[in-house]
Write an enzyme that holds these catalytic residues in place. Structure first.
Site, short mmCIF file in Angstrom:
data_model
loop_
_atom_site.label_atom_id
_atom_site.label_comp_id
_atom_site.label_asym_id
_atom_site.label_seq_id
_atom_site.Cartn_x
_atom_site.Cartn_y
_atom_site.Cartn_z
N CYS A 50 0.85 -1.20 0.00
CA CYS A 50 0.00 0.00 0.00
C CYS A 50 0.87 1.24 0.00
O CYS A 50 1.90 1.30 0.67
CB CYS A 50 -0.91 -0.01 1.22
N HIS A 94 -5.96 4.54 5.98
CA HIS A 94 -5.47 3.37 5.25
C HIS A 94 -6.63 2.54 4.68
O HIS A 94 -6.61 2.14 3.52
CB HIS A 94 -4.61 2.48 6.15
#
Lengths: 364, 364
Positions: free
Chosen positions: A296, A327
């Site tokens: 990520c 996130h």
């Protein structure tokens, strides 16, 4: 509102919806900005996460600050600093889940505010007026939710009332979607799809899902319902859901989603990652120097370790909920981009590689 | 640690302090990252606010996550993602304010953790060891605070113990400042300044201020204390304060400050602006389309209205505390930059124009 489908893969479609406040690619995920704020996240952070449209809640905003106040500020978009489209729900669901002493008649639903007990009345006409005052781009009509599992008599009368209310629902601004109800009863879904389609709305919402039914039953009934709807109109699966639910529904031809999960999970220390769901309160992360998700590129994964994020939750620092929410929203944003790409590349049936290994059915 | 004074204006000095983790301009304000997080704000947001050094708290970090965990993560800077200098306090103040059942001896102070009742012992040697393990750039020795107003006997014994502990305080890493105590008693301040200076520390902290004494008395005693200290060493006024307190202390030759006010005020809906202190919960802001402070260029003032910020506090959205904290830290950052500029331009005695009209003595 204009909906253009530019690619297909099986029953899945990729395209774009244009509204007065800008366009968004579909299939799209809408984070919940319930009270005109996505909990802990600024609009610019949402935009960076690939989010292009938000959902806001009519019930909450009608109570505080009130639609007249929002209207005086130039509408929801300007009020909350979100430069993009907004969908508002009708508030009906919250009347049934939050408000005490509600009374339903054919006219509408009268209830007490869960905040101060004040008596408020929502009618099909009124909830559209409120949403118009809020400046919503996509509006939802008032409906009567059917509890799960459905009692046949209750389901029957609620559906009749939902359809009667739908006939009285007219918007002069924005795109008023119709809501197809009918729980897990195919005959009711079919009847509802026809009753809603009669008014030729610009889009269709699929209501009454993610109410406790098994995932396989939901998948099946979503697919059945989309098969009843006109192909050229967008379809919005309300309140769903887990990444796996979204992927299954996209494959059934759904174009829009909203869910509280990415932010609620983030606030409770749960992170969606390509390695599965991480419970950041777990002591095993106390000295884990890795990012939440090495795959990520969100600010949380670029700047902080699992050890630090766990510490923030351990000592009740608000950075923990904020960073995990950020996130998780990035994770959902990335999921939708990859779904769109897979539809365009004709590879959707293979699934999304990193989603395969996710313990997506883990119960938080 | 290296301190360079490059400009003077009266007794005020502007300069720069270099540490192993980077440099910062003085006079400097340090936001409180008590538990390795400045409440609600990310390091990159602090950096954008002009902040160059943070304060972290030894007591809290020794309890959670423990200095060994922080050390295993490469030190506080790496752990919390702050790429810059960090000052740690000794934790002594929190032992006296938070921990129950504390017992003070010449050896040190034994107390129960306010979290789980575990018995912990801080000695002068131990608090330096903890701070070294944390990787602090500027360390503080253990001292015994003197309550205000001071009882002569208590003040005497606490000061003796503080000086005895100071003699045992040695750091092998980082810059260990000495702390001058003595409450509002000139003779004690003089005695303390001499006792502390005997060890020739790289910097001096002024402790025991902002304990309830009137502002004028604080100003006077701060000025008296700085007059007792070597000119070439940095001076840090612990836990102070309001913008007016900072300006007064800079004029007395103080170089460093920390205070919880910008973030605590932000969390309680209070905003420092060039028009004075705004109480954002006030109903008069419900439809106020202006930014918090038209003269401020922080993200909060660029993107949001007073009406929206008030709404966030009204409905308990965490964006409210976050955005007001961000603005207040920007306000303090701007204050320090303008103070530095005024010293360099020789105009400090004229004051800071926009600070003049601030209702800085307003009690939140």
């Amino acid at each position: 509102m204009k909906f253009t489908i530019d690619s297909r893969c099986g029953k899945a479609r990729a395209g774009r919806i244009e509204t007065a406040h800008g366009a968004f690619d579909t299939p799209a995920f809408m984070p919940c900005g319930t009270k005109a704020a996505v909990k802990g996240l600024e609009p610019r952070e949402l935009r960076e996460a690939g989010i292009e449209i938000l959902l806001c809640n009519t019930y909450h905003l009608a109570l505080r600050p009130g639609e007249a106040t929002v209207a005086s500020q130039g509408g929801l978009q300007k009020f909350m600093g979100w430069n993009g489209p907004i969908l508002t729900d009708s508030g009906g669901y919250q009347v049934f889940s939050l408000a005490p002493l509600r009374k339903i008649t054919d006219e509408g639903v009268t209830f007490q505010s869960h905040l101060d007990g004040a008596t408020v009345k929502f009618t099909p006409e009124r909830v559209v007026e409120i949403q118009e005052a809020l400046g919503s781009d996509i509006l939802m009509p008032l409906d009567e939710p059917i509890p799960f599992p459905p009692d046949p008599k209750v389901a029957r009368s609620a559906l009749d009332r939902t359809h009667a209310w739908w006939k009285r629902s007219k918007a002069t601004k924005g795109a008023l979607f119709g809501i197809v109800q009918g729980s897990i009863v195919p005959e009711l879904r079919k009847e509802s799809a026809e009753a809603i389609a009669a008014a030729d709305p610009p889009g269709f919402a699929l209501g009454g899902f993610s109410m406790g039914e098994p995932a396989a039953q939901m998948d099946e009934m979503v697919a059945y319902t989309t098969s009843l709807l006109p192909d050229e109109k967008p379809r919005y699966l309300m309140g769903v859901g887990m990444p796996r639910d979204i992927l299954a529904a996209v494959r059934a031809g759904v174009d829009m989603f909203d869910c509280i999960l990415p932010t609620r999970m983030g606030r409770t220390a749960m992170a969606y990652t390509t390695e599965g769901l991480l419970r950041l309160r777990n002591a095993k992360f106390a000295r884990d120097e890795r990012p939440l998700d090495a795959a990520c590129e969100c600010p949380c994964c670029r700047h902080y370790t699992r050890a630090y994020l766990r510490h923030c939750f351990s000592v009740d620092e608000m950075l923990g909920p904020k960073l995990l929410s950020l996130h998780n929203v990035h994770h959902y944003g990335k999921l939708m981009k990859e779904i769109q790409r897979a539809i365009r590349n004709g590879t959707l049936e293979k699934g999304i590689a990193w989603l395969k290994d996710q313990s997506i059915s883990a119960n938080p």
